[in-house]
Design a protein around this motif. Structure first.
Motif, mmCIF file in Angstrom:
data_model
loop_
_atom_site.group_PDB
_atom_site.id
_atom_site.type_symbol
_atom_site.label_atom_id
_atom_site.label_comp_id
_atom_site.label_asym_id
_atom_site.label_seq_id
_atom_site.Cartn_x
_atom_site.Cartn_y
_atom_site.Cartn_z
ATOM 1 N N LEU A 118 6.673 -23.837 10.727
ATOM 2 C CA LEU A 118 6.183 -24.654 9.704
ATOM 3 C C LEU A 118 5.983 -26.486 10.326
ATOM 4 O O LEU A 118 5.184 -26.626 9.581
ATOM 5 N N ALA A 149 1.705 -26.518 11.175
ATOM 6 C CA ALA A 149 1.026 -26.830 9.721
ATOM 7 C C ALA A 149 0.672 -27.850 9.524
ATOM 8 O O ALA A 149 0.978 -29.171 10.452
ATOM 9 N N GLU A 209 -7.917 -26.384 8.865
ATOM 10 C CA GLU A 209 -6.266 -26.925 8.364
ATOM 11 C C GLU A 209 -5.479 -25.253 8.786
ATOM 12 O O GLU A 209 -5.834 -24.448 8.793
ATOM 13 N N LEU A 210 -4.469 -25.918 9.565
ATOM 14 C CA LEU A 210 -3.576 -24.551 10.025
ATOM 15 C C LEU A 210 -2.304 -24.438 8.754
ATOM 16 O O LEU A 210 -1.515 -25.734 8.289
ATOM 17 N N LYS A 211 -1.856 -23.327 8.157
ATOM 18 C CA LYS A 211 -0.735 -23.365 6.813
ATOM 19 C C LYS A 211 -0.091 -21.924 6.682
ATOM 20 O O LYS A 211 -0.246 -21.449 7.442
ATOM 21 N N ILE A 212 1.253 -22.445 7.054
ATOM 22 C CA ILE A 212 2.055 -21.497 7.442
ATOM 23 C C ILE A 212 2.942 -21.433 6.324
ATOM 24 O O ILE A 212 3.387 -21.577 5.232
ATOM 25 N N LEU A 213 2.773 -19.384 6.030
ATOM 26 C CA LEU A 213 3.387 -18.847 5.317
ATOM 27 C C LEU A 213 4.828 -18.985 5.075
ATOM 28 O O LEU A 213 5.409 -18.227 6.540
ATOM 29 N N SER A 246 5.510 -17.333 9.601
ATOM 30 C CA SER A 246 5.814 -18.248 11.262
ATOM 31 C C SER A 246 5.999 -16.739 11.614
ATOM 32 O O SER A 246 6.564 -15.599 11.488
ATOM 33 N N GLN A 258 -4.549 -19.070 7.531
ATOM 34 C CA GLN A 258 -3.136 -18.903 7.309
ATOM 35 C C GLN A 258 -2.348 -17.838 7.901
ATOM 36 O O GLN A 258 -2.759 -17.191 8.580
ATOM 37 N N ASP A 303 -10.371 -22.322 8.527
ATOM 38 C CA ASP A 303 -9.100 -22.883 8.089
ATOM 39 C C ASP A 303 -8.570 -21.591 8.129
ATOM 40 O O ASP A 303 -9.117 -20.413 8.022
ATOM 41 N N ASN A 349 -3.343 -33.859 12.631
ATOM 42 C CA ASN A 349 -3.226 -34.888 12.180
ATOM 43 C C ASN A 349 -3.862 -36.415 12.392
ATOM 44 O O ASN A 349 -3.164 -37.200 12.665
#
Length: 149
Positions: free
Chosen positions: A123, A126, A145-149, A76, A73, A71, A99
């Motif tokens: 974004l 994500a 999982e890729l999360k974009i802050l 952008s 984070q 995973d 997804n």
């Protein structure tokens, strides 16, 4: 006269786990592994002469992970680089899903030999990603999982 039979791995050593059965006429290799592949030679000889036969042992395996995803984070605008690495014979090929939907190369997205690179993430990037490694013997999955802050 009854021949004497011997076995050898050409250009290598017989596997240490190899057993000879039936008066050495049968070479048995339990739990065969990739490194057991190669050319094997059986020699039969007696006072009247000798005969030698060779046979190629090929070993195939389903894919197995060497390196998986984690995973991540990112801010952008950063670059994502994920690598999936699997062993197997034949050599596995890779596919990527985002997804649950196949991911295709685009202007910012590159996929080469198990490496996924997304330049200047935003974004919309994500989500949950999956890497599939597959050959004709099976398919394995890794996800992150890729999360974009």
């Amino acid at each position: 006269p009854v021949p004497t039979i011997s076995w050898r791995k050409v250009n290598g050593h017989n596997p240490s786990k190899a057993r000879l059965r039936k008066s050495q006429a049968v070479l048995e290799i339990p739990n065969v592994q990739l490194e057991d592949a190669g050319m094997y030679e059986c020699k039969a000889e007696n006072s009247r002469g000798r005969n030698v036969f060779r046979g190629q042992l090929q070993v195939y395996t389903y894919p197995h992970w060497v390196e998986k995803l984690n995973d991540t984070q990112l801010d952008s605008g950063d670059q994502l680089r994920w690598e999936c690495k699997a062993t197997g014979k034949p050599r596995p090929t890779y596919r990527w899903l985002k997804n649950g939907v196949p991911l295709w190369p685009q202007s910012r997205i590159e996929m080469v030999n198990g490496v996924l690179m997304i330049h200047s993430v935003n974004l919309s990037d994500a989500g949950m990603y999956q890497c599939l490694a597959e050959n004709k013997y099976g398919t394995i999955y890794a996800s992150a999982e890729l999360k974009i802050l």
